[in-house]
Design a protein around this motif. Structure first.
Motif, PDB file in Angstrom:
ATOM      1  N   PRO A  38       0.677  -1.312   0.002  1.00  0.00           N
ATOM      2  CA  PRO A  38       0.420  -0.055  -0.064  1.00  0.00           C
ATOM      3  C   PRO A  38       0.978   1.346   0.409  1.00  0.00           C
ATOM      4  CG  PRO A  38       0.318  -1.204   2.107  1.00  0.00           C
ATOM      5  CD  PRO A  38       0.741  -1.901   1.504  1.00  0.00           C
ATOM      6  N   GLY A  39       0.166   2.353  -0.705  1.00  0.00           N
ATOM      7  CA  GLY A  39       1.057   3.495  -0.730  1.00  0.00           C
ATOM      8  C   GLY A  39       0.325   4.629  -0.045  1.00  0.00           C
ATOM      9  N   VAL A  40       0.359   6.006  -0.038  1.00  0.00           N
ATOM     10  CA  VAL A  40      -0.369   7.151   0.565  1.00  0.00           C
ATOM     11  C   VAL A  40      -1.614   7.148   0.656  1.00  0.00           C
ATOM     12  CG1 VAL A  40      -0.375   9.804   0.766  1.00  0.00           C
ATOM     13  CG2 VAL A  40       2.242   8.116  -0.045  1.00  0.00           C
ATOM     14  N   ILE A  41      -2.468   7.103  -0.653  1.00  0.00           N
ATOM     15  CA  ILE A  41      -3.407   6.542  -0.534  1.00  0.00           C
ATOM     16  C   ILE A  41      -4.189   5.856  -0.608  1.00  0.00           C
ATOM     17  CG2 ILE A  41      -5.450   7.375  -2.174  1.00  0.00           C
ATOM     18  CD1 ILE A  41      -3.229   8.457  -4.542  1.00  0.00           C
ATOM     19  N   ASP A  42      -3.833   4.093  -0.285  1.00  0.00           N
ATOM     20  CA  ASP A  42      -4.647   3.439   0.372  1.00  0.00           C
ATOM     21  C   ASP A  42      -4.495   3.684   1.966  1.00  0.00           C
ATOM     22  OD1 ASP A  42      -3.933   1.873  -1.955  1.00  0.00           O
ATOM     23  OD2 ASP A  42      -2.034   2.193  -1.920  1.00  0.00           O
ATOM     24  N   HIS A  43      -3.336   4.534   2.490  1.00  0.00           N
ATOM     25  CA  HIS A  43      -2.381   4.177   3.652  1.00  0.00           C
ATOM     26  C   HIS A  43      -4.074   5.244   4.549  1.00  0.00           C
ATOM     27  CE1 HIS A  43       0.277   1.937   4.898  1.00  0.00           C
ATOM     28  NE2 HIS A  43       1.463   1.887   3.789  1.00  0.00           N
ATOM     29  N   ALA A  44      -4.253   6.606   3.959  1.00  0.00           N
ATOM     30  CA  ALA A  44      -5.408   7.430   4.386  1.00  0.00           C
ATOM     31  C   ALA A  44      -6.189   7.372   4.347  1.00  0.00           C
ATOM     32  CB  ALA A  44      -5.066   8.678   2.402  1.00  0.00           C
ATOM     33  N   ALA A  45      -7.138   5.987   3.385  1.00  0.00           N
ATOM     34  CA  ALA A  45      -7.825   5.471   2.874  1.00  0.00           C
ATOM     35  C   ALA A  45      -8.666   4.877   4.716  1.00  0.00           C
ATOM     36  CB  ALA A  45      -8.314   5.156   2.152  1.00  0.00           C
ATOM     37  N   THR A  46      -7.660   4.076   5.023  1.00  0.00           N
ATOM     38  CA  THR A  46      -7.996   3.350   6.003  1.00  0.00           C
ATOM     39  C   THR A  46      -7.958   4.627   7.558  1.00  0.00           C
ATOM     40  OG1 THR A  46      -5.261   2.943   7.096  1.00  0.00           O
ATOM     41  CG2 THR A  46      -6.600   1.241   6.047  1.00  0.00           C
ATOM     42  N   LYS A  47      -7.616   6.064   7.065  1.00  0.00           N
ATOM     43  CA  LYS A  47      -7.217   6.860   8.114  1.00  0.00           C
ATOM     44  C   LYS A  47      -8.377   7.796   8.298  1.00  0.00           C
ATOM     45  CE  LYS A  47      -3.313   5.128  10.336  1.00  0.00           C
ATOM     46  NZ  LYS A  47      -3.729   4.993  11.716  1.00  0.00           N
ATOM     47  N   THR A  48      -8.731   7.432   7.765  1.00  0.00           N
ATOM     48  CA  THR A  48     -10.346   8.835   6.830  1.00  0.00           C
ATOM     49  C   THR A  48     -11.248   8.147   6.753  1.00  0.00           C
ATOM     50  OG1 THR A  48      -8.582   9.530   5.808  1.00  0.00           O
ATOM     51  CG2 THR A  48     -10.857  10.187   4.736  1.00  0.00           C
ATOM     52  N   VAL A  49     -12.923   8.694   7.427  1.00  0.00           N
ATOM     53  CA  VAL A  49     -13.623   8.363   7.745  1.00  0.00           C
ATOM     54  C   VAL A  49     -14.582   9.041   7.634  1.00  0.00           C
ATOM     55  CG1 VAL A  49     -12.943   6.781   9.926  1.00  0.00           C
ATOM     56  CG2 VAL A  49     -14.107   8.833  10.447  1.00  0.00           C
ATOM     57  N   ASP A  50     -14.265  10.334   7.014  1.00  0.00           N
ATOM     58  CA  ASP A  50     -14.935  11.633   6.243  1.00  0.00           C
ATOM     59  C   ASP A  50     -16.043  10.832   5.642  1.00  0.00           C
ATOM     60  OD1 ASP A  50     -16.426  14.482   5.742  1.00  0.00           O
ATOM     61  OD2 ASP A  50     -15.012  15.274   7.124  1.00  0.00           O
ATOM     62  N   ASP A  51     -17.138  11.305   4.925  1.00  0.00           N
ATOM     63  CA  ASP A  51     -17.943  10.752   3.797  1.00  0.00           C
ATOM     64  C   ASP A  51     -18.115  11.551   2.793  1.00  0.00           C
ATOM     65  OD1 ASP A  51     -19.572   9.166   5.639  1.00  0.00           O
ATOM     66  OD2 ASP A  51     -21.248   9.836   6.081  1.00  0.00           O
ATOM     67  N   ALA A  52     -17.325  13.108   2.872  1.00  0.00           N
ATOM     68  CA  ALA A  52     -16.878  13.766   1.465  1.00  0.00           C
ATOM     69  C   ALA A  52     -15.650  13.446   1.386  1.00  0.00           C
ATOM     70  CB  ALA A  52     -16.789  15.149   2.449  1.00  0.00           C
ATOM     71  N   ALA A  53     -14.592  12.223   1.924  1.00  0.00           N
ATOM     72  CA  ALA A  53     -13.614  12.258   0.731  1.00  0.00           C
ATOM     73  C   ALA A  53     -14.143  10.528   0.468  1.00  0.00           C
ATOM     74  CB  ALA A  53     -13.211  12.007   2.550  1.00  0.00           C
ATOM     75  N   ARG A  54     -15.276   9.953   1.153  1.00  0.00           N
ATOM     76  CA  ARG A  54     -15.157   8.497   0.277  1.00  0.00           C
ATOM     77  C   ARG A  54     -14.724   7.725  -1.271  1.00  0.00           C
ATOM     78  NH1 ARG A  54     -19.834   5.869   3.574  1.00  0.00           N
ATOM     79  NH2 ARG A  54     -18.767   6.025   4.635  1.00  0.00           N
ATOM     80  N   GLU A  55     -16.319   8.853  -1.546  1.00  0.00           N
ATOM     81  CA  GLU A  55     -16.094   8.565  -2.786  1.00  0.00           C
ATOM     82  C   GLU A  55     -14.168   8.672  -3.574  1.00  0.00           C
ATOM     83  OE1 GLU A  55     -18.469   9.598  -7.389  1.00  0.00           O
ATOM     84  OE2 GLU A  55     -19.466  10.589  -5.270  1.00  0.00           O
ATOM     85  N   TRP A  56     -14.127  10.612  -3.394  1.00  0.00           N
ATOM     86  CA  TRP A  56     -13.277  10.689  -3.674  1.00  0.00           C
ATOM     87  C   TRP A  56     -11.713   9.172  -3.326  1.00  0.00           C
ATOM     88  CZ3 TRP A  56      -8.216  11.288  -1.839  1.00  0.00           C
ATOM     89  CH2 TRP A  56      -7.007  12.203  -3.262  1.00  0.00           C
ATOM     90  N   LEU A  57     -11.823   9.093  -2.197  1.00  0.00           N
ATOM     91  CA  LEU A  57     -10.726   7.718  -2.522  1.00  0.00           C
ATOM     92  C   LEU A  57     -10.668   6.996  -2.821  1.00  0.00           C
ATOM     93  CD1 LEU A  57     -10.660   8.163   1.538  1.00  0.00           C
ATOM     94  CD2 LEU A  57      -8.273   8.454   0.157  1.00  0.00           C
ATOM     95  N   ILE A  58     -12.019   6.248  -3.022  1.00  0.00           N
ATOM     96  CA  ILE A  58     -12.319   5.009  -4.157  1.00  0.00           C
ATOM     97  C   ILE A  58     -11.745   5.782  -5.732  1.00  0.00           C
ATOM     98  CG2 ILE A  58     -14.135   3.900  -4.818  1.00  0.00           C
ATOM     99  CD1 ILE A  58     -15.886   4.426  -2.714  1.00  0.00           C
ATOM    100  N   GLN A  59     -12.119   6.848  -6.135  1.00  0.00           N
ATOM    101  CA  GLN A  59     -11.104   7.252  -7.322  1.00  0.00           C
ATOM    102  C   GLN A  59      -9.570   7.319  -6.940  1.00  0.00           C
ATOM    103  OE1 GLN A  59     -13.345  10.622  -9.461  1.00  0.00           O
ATOM    104  NE2 GLN A  59     -11.576  10.058 -11.048  1.00  0.00           N
ATOM    105  N   ALA A  60      -9.293   7.731  -6.476  1.00  0.00           N
ATOM    106  CA  ALA A  60      -7.847   7.561  -6.808  1.00  0.00           C
ATOM    107  C   ALA A  60      -7.117   6.793  -6.205  1.00  0.00           C
ATOM    108  CB  ALA A  60      -7.774   8.593  -4.844  1.00  0.00           C
ATOM    109  N   THR A  61      -7.773   5.626  -5.223  1.00  0.00           N
ATOM    110  CA  THR A  61      -7.043   4.395  -5.199  1.00  0.00           C
ATOM    111  C   THR A  61      -7.016   3.821  -6.538  1.00  0.00           C
ATOM    112  OG1 THR A  61      -7.846   4.135  -2.464  1.00  0.00           O
ATOM    113  CG2 THR A  61      -7.609   2.600  -3.734  1.00  0.00           C
ATOM    114  N   ASP A  62      -8.306   3.572  -6.852  1.00  0.00           N
ATOM    115  CA  ASP A  62      -8.311   2.569  -8.080  1.00  0.00           C
ATOM    116  C   ASP A  62      -7.300   3.760  -9.275  1.00  0.00           C
ATOM    117  OD1 ASP A  62     -10.132   1.053  -6.854  1.00  0.00           O
ATOM    118  OD2 ASP A  62     -11.334   1.760  -8.348  1.00  0.00           O
ATOM    119  N   GLY A  63      -7.395   4.895  -8.952  1.00  0.00           N
ATOM    120  CA  GLY A  63      -6.048   5.015 -10.557  1.00  0.00           C
ATOM    121  C   GLY A  63      -5.009   5.153  -9.521  1.00  0.00           C
TER     122      GLY A  63
END
Length: 211
Positions: A51-76
């Motif tokens: 895992p990298g920066v974005i993958d780690h951030a996804a496990t540390k972030t619970v804000d609903d506003a970031a969820r869709e962005w994180l999914i796209q960013a992780t895949d991207g």
């Protein structure tokens, strides 16, 4: 005092503002094959592992506003890692620039620093780093696309969130001064590592030219 805005951070500290990146401009013809190999190899050392920066951030972030962005960013970014690997293989191995070349160790140290940053328990820090990575990667991606053309690798279009989406998320998450400071801290630290990498790459190029 209000913290500098997200766009200001990217403009001031992002890869676009680095002299070596500005030197490349729209034309990589002045770079040697060794310079090209350096760029893709060390970017792969810094960001090619999961895992990298974005993958780690996804496990540390619970804000609903970031969820869709994180999914796209992780895949991207998974697709970006695959591209980095293809470019690294096609560009060939790097060569040492001195008898005591510590470049690889230095970039491994940077990667460790980014791992710690993206796993920070401070609310907003990890997602700030992830946001900055995606925003700055659009500049880096342009360089990678030019390298791909030069060495004959197909570079499919990026599927990362665009700069506007990313800037909007940063604004949405900065709900309090404390969160804004944490977001900016994470972003600045990520961008500092990118600037350090470009400075290392430029120093290696200059050392080769001086031989």
């Amino acid at each position: 005092m209000r913290q500098p805005g997200f766009a200001g951070l990217i403009d001031t500290y992002g890869s676009d503002a680095v002299p070596y990146v500005q030197l490349m401009g729209e034309d990589l013809s002045q770079l040697s094959g060794a310079d090209i190999a350096d760029i893709v190899h060390f970017l792969c050392v810094l960001h090619g592992r999961h895992p990298g920066v974005i993958d780690h951030a996804a496990t540390k972030t619970v804000d609903d506003a970031a969820r869709e962005w994180l999914i796209q960013a992780t895949d991207g970014f998974a697709a970006e890692r695959a591209l980095l690997t293809k470019l690294t293989v096609a560009a060939g191995p790097i060569s040492g620039v001195s008898l005591d070349d510590q470049s690889n160790a230095a970039v491994l140290g940077q990667r460790k620093a980014l791992d710690m940053l993206s796993q920070s328990e401070r609310a907003g820090c990890a997602i700030g780093a992830a946001i900055a990575l995606v925003a700055d990667w659009h500049c880096i991606r342009h360089i990678l696309e030019q390298i791909a053309l030069r060495i004959g690798v197909e570079a499919r279009a990026s599927i990362l969130p665009n700069v506007e989406q990313t800037a909007a998320l940063s604004e949405d998450l900065a709900a309090t001064p404390a969160l804004e400071r944490a977001l900016n801290f994470g972003a600045e630290q990520l961008l500092n590592q990118h600037r350090g990498l470009w400075q290392l790459l430029e120093a290696r190029r200059n050392m080769r030219l001086s031989r």
